[in-house]
Design a protein around this motif. Structure first.
Motif, PDB file in Angstrom:
ATOM      1  N   ARG A 205     -84.985  38.984 -67.512  1.00 21.73           N
ATOM      2  CA  ARG A 205     -83.800  39.691 -67.291  1.00 21.73           C
ATOM      3  C   ARG A 205     -83.674  40.728 -68.535  1.00 21.73           C
ATOM      4  O   ARG A 205     -83.394  41.839 -68.386  1.00 21.73           O
ATOM      5  CB  ARG A 205     -82.611  38.969 -67.256  1.00 21.73           C
ATOM      6  CG  ARG A 205     -82.468  38.088 -65.818  1.00 21.73           C
ATOM      7  CD  ARG A 205     -81.336  37.590 -65.693  1.00 21.73           C
ATOM      8  NE  ARG A 205     -81.278  36.243 -66.389  1.00 21.73           N
ATOM      9  CZ  ARG A 205     -80.534  35.422 -66.751  1.00 21.73           C
ATOM     10  NH1 ARG A 205     -79.336  35.482 -66.341  1.00 21.73           N
ATOM     11  NH2 ARG A 205     -80.709  34.059 -67.076  1.00 21.73           N
TER      12      ARG A 205
ATOM     13  N   MET B 265     -86.262  43.621 -67.965  1.00 20.60           N
ATOM     14  CA  MET B 265     -85.603  44.392 -66.918  1.00 20.60           C
ATOM     15  C   MET B 265     -84.426  45.626 -67.300  1.00 20.60           C
ATOM     16  O   MET B 265     -84.561  46.734 -67.019  1.00 20.60           O
ATOM     17  CB  MET B 265     -84.870  43.755 -65.677  1.00 20.60           C
ATOM     18  CG  MET B 265     -85.936  42.791 -65.085  1.00 20.60           C
ATOM     19  SD  MET B 265     -85.143  41.623 -63.812  1.00 20.60           S
ATOM     20  CE  MET B 265     -86.491  40.526 -63.357  1.00 20.60           C
TER      21      MET B 265
ATOM     22  N   LYS C 180     -83.672  41.598 -60.864  1.00 20.56           N
ATOM     23  CA  LYS C 180     -84.827  42.533 -60.490  1.00 20.56           C
ATOM     24  C   LYS C 180     -84.398  43.331 -59.246  1.00 20.56           C
ATOM     25  O   LYS C 180     -84.300  44.905 -59.486  1.00 20.56           O
ATOM     26  CB  LYS C 180     -85.949  41.708 -60.021  1.00 20.56           C
ATOM     27  CG  LYS C 180     -87.239  42.902 -59.832  1.00 20.56           C
ATOM     28  CD  LYS C 180     -88.551  42.109 -59.364  1.00 20.56           C
ATOM     29  CE  LYS C 180     -89.689  42.758 -58.688  1.00 20.56           C
ATOM     30  NZ  LYS C 180     -90.658  42.090 -58.344  1.00 20.56           N
TER      31      LYS C 180
ATOM     32  N   GLN D 117     -83.339  47.548 -59.646  1.00 21.62           N
ATOM     33  CA  GLN D 117     -84.383  48.378 -58.999  1.00 21.62           C
ATOM     34  C   GLN D 117     -83.502  49.403 -57.956  1.00 21.62           C
ATOM     35  O   GLN D 117     -83.864  50.542 -57.802  1.00 21.62           O
ATOM     36  CB  GLN D 117     -85.489  47.877 -58.433  1.00 21.62           C
ATOM     37  CG  GLN D 117     -86.562  47.230 -59.210  1.00 21.62           C
ATOM     38  CD  GLN D 117     -87.759  47.084 -58.593  1.00 21.62           C
ATOM     39  OE1 GLN D 117     -88.071  47.422 -57.332  1.00 21.62           O
ATOM     40  NE2 GLN D 117     -88.567  45.807 -58.778  1.00 21.62           N
TER      41      GLN D 117
ATOM     42  N   ASP E  14     -94.327  44.505 -62.174  1.00 21.64           N
ATOM     43  CA  ASP E  14     -93.461  43.874 -61.289  1.00 21.64           C
ATOM     44  C   ASP E  14     -92.703  44.753 -60.352  1.00 21.64           C
ATOM     45  O   ASP E  14     -92.118  44.094 -59.599  1.00 21.64           O
ATOM     46  CB  ASP E  14     -92.722  42.704 -62.123  1.00 21.64           C
ATOM     47  CG  ASP E  14     -91.653  43.391 -62.680  1.00 21.64           C
ATOM     48  OD1 ASP E  14     -91.964  44.232 -63.635  1.00 21.64           O
ATOM     49  OD2 ASP E  14     -90.657  43.212 -63.038  1.00 21.64           O
TER      50      ASP E  14
END
Length: 751
Positions: free
Chosen positions: A197, A200, A230, A234, A276
């Motif tokens: 995390r 991200m 995620k 995104q 990813d």
């Protein structure tokens, strides 16, 4: 083994040291390194390691190098500080300081060591890598170690990956953690988020946005798992470049940002870091994306104006495109959307060449729901003419049929709007007139304390919008409208008038879904109480609206007659400066376009009064059959409502100035027939209050016909005017008090 706890085997490093030797060295002959990244040692764990060494010895040699010349001075001074007998160090410790310290605690005089010929850079590299391979190293410590190694030895991440035996993407992922804001670093150290995390969050380029996302992905939040975090990041902080309205290869749109195609924040340009991410063409900098979108939008509008296009934007664009779920432009056809073409092919493909040849430029509508989107449109008549020129006769016919259908639908919608306006206007006017009459003729029936309480509660039931309207009608000001109405009701000198005024105001809405005998019961009852002729008011409201509609029609006919553009006269010419009639635009300061709205001509008071009088005369000359035409559902017992609602353009007058309706203008009354022989009226007998009576149907006025044959009780003797009878509600509702002539009532036991 026990002596190797928290120490791991260092990856083999290719070092040209001329050969390494291994032997036992005196512990006192070794000096610690000044560059070892590890500065602190847990004393409890260090003692555990010493106990293990005391019983089993050191199973893994430490790494040392001959003491560099640069260390002679500081080691000599350190030895002098220990006393005369202290031996001078001969070696510098490179790796294994925990084992060396634990051996001293265990009382060992020697320790196995590998002696290597290492430069300063080589020694630092071994130290960093050995430290990073500890079992208890954190992700941030690991990232900081890689960064230090790259800086000190002037190597890149690829070289670090080779030295530590990790993949390139692994190293890049760890290094990216260094882009975390301080709040996110603290969360990672404290275990509020894990490294996945954290990575991200680190890919979000703005710290303020990192903090925003951090609150959503912490442990215990709605998106605390790696998969949920995620998906959230995104969705909220990454944008598909394929959906961008601007040219992603344009490096001049935002000079500081450059082109998206070479930007490091484009996931397509660093697949090791963004392996990813679902999609290889995403922008991770939403602020930059928005800045480029805004710059593109401004450039589009500027270019359209410079090229002489008519641009409709702002308020008038919202009128043409009222809904955000559709970009259909009312009254126009889109050139680049196949949905507006009868052939399934965009209209531009069918008529584009003829448009250019004839110098016709489309109108550009700035979509109010999608910034920067300009929609090219033409009027249906223009499209029809161009299709005929291009030989697409079937498409031309389809466009004309569609235009007729749209016109018919628009006319029906306008008629519904007109009806709603009429029904709403006369009710509002009636409510206002009731308030005026109650002010002029106070009604004090109930005890003032009770009536004032009821009026205050009625005022409290108003919402803010209703209170604003009431304050406007009664000049109560604009500040705190609800409280203003309450204070008006509490302080009114005639509480009954205040209560009835509020009752009329609250029941003025047009509600077509109600049954006939349920619509505006309070409003109509109050109008009767203060002797207002509802039919006369309806007639005047209808006359006003007819006059306004006639005036608008005259203006439209005049405008149409003056129009120079027609299908037959459409010839190649310079682009006209006159925009389509749906929304004319003119240039204002700054070069922007402003749409003109047709204004109605002002009329003199004398002309307005003459026009209204003519409309009233036309309305009053209608036949009784017209006046008795069946009402629409939901209108209640409103005499003459259907007649007043007739949309007869032949009777419309040519001006639309509102007329003031007064209660003194009564409609013509119908003469009552002679009373039947067996009624009290025939004998002159007066019936006492409370008598049960039945309503006689013979010659009963149309407005009272529904009460014929029903039974009620006399509530009040009106003398020569007859009786006021309390009639039960047909659906168990409150009683209605209805006035009947004496010859229309008969004792119930005589029927």
């Amino acid at each position: 083994m026990a002596t190797d706890q928290h120490d791991t085997v260092t990856q083999p490093i290719a070092i040209n040291d001329g050969g390494a030797t291994m032997r036992d060295l005196a512990v006192s002959s070794i000096a610690t390194s000044l560059t070892n990244p590890r500065k602190t040692f847990d004393q409890v764990k260090l003692q555990d390691l010493a106990n293990s060494i005391a019983s089993m010895g050191v199973n893994m040699p430490i790494i040392v190098r001959p003491l560099p010349a640069a260390r002679l001075q500081d080691t000599h001074e350190a030895a002098k500080g220990k006393g005369r007998q202290a031996a001078l160090p001969e070696y510098e410790l490179v790796a294994g300081e925990r084992r060396w310290r634990a051996s001293q605690l265990a009382g060992k005089s020697s320790i196995p060591a590998i002696i290597r010929q290492l430069t300063d850079a080589q020694a630092l590299e071994v130290q960093i890598i050995e430290n990073l391979q500890r079992e208890d190293v954190s992700e941030l410590e690991e990232a900081e170690g890689y960064e230090y190694l790259m800086s000190a030895n002037q190597i890149n991440a690829d070289a670090v990956a080779v030295k530590i035996g990790k993949s390139r993407s692994y190293v890049f992922g760890r290094l990216k953690l260094l882009d975390l804001c301080q709040e996110a670093r603290d969360a990672l150290r404290n275990g509020d988020i894990d490294a996945s995390r954290g990575l991200m969050l680190a890919r979000i380029p703005h710290h303020s946005m990192q903090i925003e996302a951090l609150e959503d992905v912490r442990n215990g939040s709605h998106y605390s798992t790696a998969r949920e975090a995620k998906a959230l990041i995104q969705r909220q902080f990454m944008l598909y470049l394929r959906n961008a309205r601007f040219d992603t290869a344009d490096a001049t749109l935002c000079e500081k940002a450059g082109a998206c195609t070479s930007c490091p924040l484009n996931t397509a340009n660093d697949r090791d870091l963004f392996a990813d991410v679902n999609g290889a063409d995403m922008c991770t900098d939403s602020k930059c994306f928005q800045a480029k979108t805004d710059a593109h939008n401004s450039l589009q509008l500027k270019t359209a104006h410079e090229q002489g296009y008519e641009v409709i934007e702002g308020k008038h664009a919202r009128e043409l495109i009222p809904n955000n779920w559709s970009d259909r432009v009312q009254g126009y056809l889109r050139l680049d959307n196949a949905a507006d073409s009868p052939t399934g092919e965009p209209l531009r493909a069918l008529i584009g060449e003829h448009m250019e040849a004839m110098g016709i430029k489309p109108t550009m509508v700035a979509n109010p729901h999608h910034d920067g989107e300009l929609i090219a449109v033409l009027l249906p008549d223009q499209v029809s003419t161009l299709l005929a020129k291009a030989g697409h006769e079937k498409a031309k016919d389809a466009i004309e049929d569609s235009a007729k259908s749209d016109s018919k639908a628009a006319k029906a919608a306008q008629q519904a709007k007109d009806k709603h306006s009429y029904e709403t206007t006369w009710r509002n006017a009636l409510s206002e007139q009731i308030g005026k009459e109650l002010h002029a003729k106070p009604h004090e029936q109930l005890p003032s304390t009770v009536v004032r309480f009821l009026a205050r509660n009625k005022a409290r039931g108003l919402n803010t919008e209703q209170a604003k309207q009431f304050c406007k009608l009664h000049d109560l000001g604009k500040v705190a409208p609800v409280q203003a109405v309450i204070e008006w009701a509490e302080g009114h000198c005639m509480p009954a008038s205040a209560l009835m005024t509020l009752m009329a105001f609250c029941d003025r809405d047009y509600r077509p879904w109600l049954a006939e005998d349920e619509a505006n019961e309070e409003l109509l009852a109050l109008s009767e109480e203060v002797d207002i002729d509802v039919t006369a008011l309806q007639t005047k409201v209808k006359a006003n609206q007819r006059a306004e509609k006639a005036t608008q029609k005259q203006l439209e006919d005049k405008k149409a007659a003056q129009s120079t553009q027609s299908a037959d006269s459409l010839q190649p010419q310079e682009p006209s400066s006159t925009p389509p009639p749906a929304a004319q635009a003119q240039k204002v300061r700054g070069g922007k376009m402003k749409t003109q709205v047709d204004e109605k001509p002002k009329l003199s008071a004398a002309a307005a009064q003459a026009a209204i009088a003519e409309a009233m005369q036309a309305a009053e000359s209608q036949s009784p059959a017209d006046a008795a035409e069946p009402r629409d559902a939901g209108q209640g017992d409103i005499p003459g409502a259907a007649a007043a609602a007739q949309d007869d353009d032949a009777q419309a007058v040519a001006v639309a100035q509102p007329a003031t309706v007064t209660a003194s203008e009564d409609a013509e009354q119908v003469q009552a027939p002679a009373p039947p022989a067996d009624t009290p009226a025939a004998s002159g007998e007066r019936l006492p209050v409370g008598t049960s009576v039945t309503i006689i149907c013979v010659a009963l006025d149309a407005s009272l016909a529904k009460w014929g044959g029903r039974t009620g009780n006399i509530y009040r003797d009106l003398g020569d005017k007859g009786y006021e009878v309390a009639m039960p509600h047909p659906k168990s509702g409150p009683k209605k008090f209805v006035k009947f002539a004496a010859n229309h009532v008969m004792k119930a036991d005589h029927v």
